[in-house]
Design a protein around this motif. Structure first.
Motif, PDB file in Angstrom:
ATOM      1  N   MET A   1       0.734  -1.052  -0.005  1.00 45.29           N
ATOM      2  CA  MET A   1      -0.170  -0.003   0.048  1.00 45.29           C
ATOM      3  C   MET A   1       0.857   1.313  -0.038  1.00 45.29           C
ATOM      4  O   MET A   1       1.919   1.421   0.526  1.00 45.29           O
ATOM      5  N   SER A   2       0.678   2.301  -0.805  1.00 41.90           N
ATOM      6  CA  SER A   2       1.348   3.574  -0.823  1.00 41.90           C
ATOM      7  C   SER A   2       0.432   4.742  -0.482  1.00 41.90           C
ATOM      8  O   SER A   2      -0.997   4.494  -0.602  1.00 41.90           O
ATOM      9  N   GLN A   3       0.873   5.677  -0.160  1.00 45.15           N
ATOM     10  CA  GLN A   3       0.117   6.843  -0.041  1.00 45.15           C
ATOM     11  C   GLN A   3       0.463   8.150  -0.502  1.00 45.15           C
ATOM     12  O   GLN A   3       1.498   8.127  -1.050  1.00 45.15           O
ATOM     13  N   ILE A   4      -0.356   9.024  -0.890  1.00 45.21           N
ATOM     14  CA  ILE A   4      -0.367  10.193  -1.697  1.00 45.21           C
ATOM     15  C   ILE A   4      -0.454  11.501  -0.492  1.00 45.21           C
ATOM     16  O   ILE A   4      -1.323  11.556   0.133  1.00 45.21           O
ATOM     17  N   LEU A   5       0.614  12.060  -0.139  1.00 42.84           N
ATOM     18  CA  LEU A   5       0.682  12.970   0.533  1.00 42.84           C
ATOM     19  C   LEU A   5       0.486  14.667   0.274  1.00 42.84           C
ATOM     20  O   LEU A   5       0.936  14.599  -0.953  1.00 42.84           O
ATOM     21  N   SER A   6       0.135  15.425   1.064  1.00 50.83           N
ATOM     22  CA  SER A   6       0.199  16.784   0.752  1.00 50.83           C
ATOM     23  C   SER A   6       1.448  17.341   0.716  1.00 50.83           C
ATOM     24  O   SER A   6       2.469  17.105   1.482  1.00 50.83           O
ATOM     25  N   LEU A   7       1.860  18.039  -0.509  1.00 50.66           N
ATOM     26  CA  LEU A   7       3.114  18.550  -0.617  1.00 50.66           C
ATOM     27  C   LEU A   7       3.281  20.011   0.115  1.00 50.66           C
ATOM     28  O   LEU A   7       4.290  20.525   0.568  1.00 50.66           O
ATOM     29  N   MET A   8       2.216  20.746   0.654  1.00 53.42           N
ATOM     30  CA  MET A   8       2.228  21.859   1.364  1.00 53.42           C
ATOM     31  C   MET A   8       0.869  21.894   2.286  1.00 53.42           C
ATOM     32  O   MET A   8      -0.155  21.502   1.948  1.00 53.42           O
ATOM     33  N   ALA A   9       0.883  22.965   2.939  1.00 60.54           N
ATOM     34  CA  ALA A   9      -0.527  23.290   3.708  1.00 60.54           C
ATOM     35  C   ALA A   9      -1.242  24.156   2.848  1.00 60.54           C
ATOM     36  O   ALA A   9      -0.880  24.921   1.779  1.00 60.54           O
ATOM     37  N   GLY A  10      -2.651  23.960   2.791  1.00 66.70           N
ATOM     38  CA  GLY A  10      -3.451  24.685   2.169  1.00 66.70           C
ATOM     39  C   GLY A  10      -4.971  23.857   2.197  1.00 66.70           C
ATOM     40  O   GLY A  10      -5.235  23.086   2.952  1.00 66.70           O
ATOM     41  N   ASN A  11      -6.002  24.385   1.380  1.00 64.89           N
ATOM     42  CA  ASN A  11      -7.291  23.902   1.482  1.00 64.89           C
ATOM     43  C   ASN A  11      -7.534  23.076   0.386  1.00 64.89           C
ATOM     44  O   ASN A  11      -6.765  23.190  -0.746  1.00 64.89           O
ATOM     45  N   ILE A  12      -8.147  22.017   0.437  1.00 64.99           N
ATOM     46  CA  ILE A  12      -8.657  20.946  -0.575  1.00 64.99           C
ATOM     47  C   ILE A  12      -9.420  21.766  -1.560  1.00 64.99           C
ATOM     48  O   ILE A  12     -10.663  21.879  -1.093  1.00 64.99           O
ATOM     49  N   TYR A  13      -9.145  21.863  -2.762  1.00 70.18           N
ATOM     50  CA  TYR A  13     -10.174  22.754  -3.610  1.00 70.18           C
ATOM     51  C   TYR A  13     -11.077  21.770  -4.256  1.00 70.18           C
ATOM     52  O   TYR A  13     -12.165  21.825  -4.641  1.00 70.18           O
ATOM     53  N   LYS A  14     -10.370  20.544  -4.867  1.00 68.82           N
ATOM     54  CA  LYS A  14     -11.085  19.643  -5.465  1.00 68.82           C
ATOM     55  C   LYS A  14     -10.363  18.350  -5.410  1.00 68.82           C
ATOM     56  O   LYS A  14      -9.183  18.051  -5.505  1.00 68.82           O
ATOM     57  N   VAL A  15     -11.443  17.215  -5.331  1.00 65.42           N
ATOM     58  CA  VAL A  15     -10.717  15.967  -5.288  1.00 65.42           C
ATOM     59  C   VAL A  15     -11.312  15.102  -6.558  1.00 65.42           C
ATOM     60  O   VAL A  15     -12.404  15.237  -6.976  1.00 65.42           O
ATOM     61  N   LEU A  16     -10.203  14.494  -7.239  1.00 64.55           N
ATOM     62  CA  LEU A  16     -10.376  14.192  -8.687  1.00 64.55           C
ATOM     63  C   LEU A  16     -10.545  12.797  -8.745  1.00 64.55           C
ATOM     64  O   LEU A  16     -10.942  12.186 -10.026  1.00 64.55           O
ATOM     65  N   VAL A  17     -10.440  11.896  -7.625  1.00 66.06           N
ATOM     66  CA  VAL A  17     -10.513  10.395  -7.728  1.00 66.06           C
ATOM     67  C   VAL A  17     -11.527   9.831  -6.884  1.00 66.06           C
ATOM     68  O   VAL A  17     -11.632  10.639  -5.669  1.00 66.06           O
ATOM     69  N   ASN A  18     -11.878   8.700  -6.861  1.00 63.73           N
ATOM     70  CA  ASN A  18     -13.047   7.951  -5.972  1.00 63.73           C
ATOM     71  C   ASN A  18     -12.276   6.651  -5.697  1.00 63.73           C
ATOM     72  O   ASN A  18     -11.605   6.064  -6.512  1.00 63.73           O
ATOM     73  N   PRO A  19     -12.780   6.153  -4.408  1.00 64.07           N
ATOM     74  CA  PRO A  19     -12.301   4.590  -4.131  1.00 64.07           C
ATOM     75  C   PRO A  19     -12.671   3.955  -5.350  1.00 64.07           C
ATOM     76  O   PRO A  19     -13.694   3.903  -6.097  1.00 64.07           O
TER      77      PRO A  19
END
Length: 70
Positions: A1-19
């Protein structure tokens, strides 16, 4: 299993993928808004989206887990 991490602080504007989505390396998975700029976050590896932890409108810090892949 791998993870995608936030590269910086900020607000989530849009999520482009689904489970369950199959993604390739380089696929944009989240758009982060920081300092009035939209920053795309890309997957570094291919995989299937196991869990989306990012919720549009949420604030995240650098290093927070956005997406888990299997």
């Amino acid at each position: 299993m791998s993870q995608i991490l936030s590269l910086m602080a900020g607000n989530i504007y849009k999520v482009l993928v689904n489970p369950g989505d199959r993604i390739e390396a380089g696929t944009e998975v989240v758009i982060l808004e920081s300092m009035k700029m939209e920053i795309p976050i890309e997957a570094e590896t291919e995989g299937i989206v196991r869990e989306v932890r990012a919720v549009e409108g949420d604030f995240v810090n650098e290093g927070d887990i956005l997406i888990e892949l299997e």
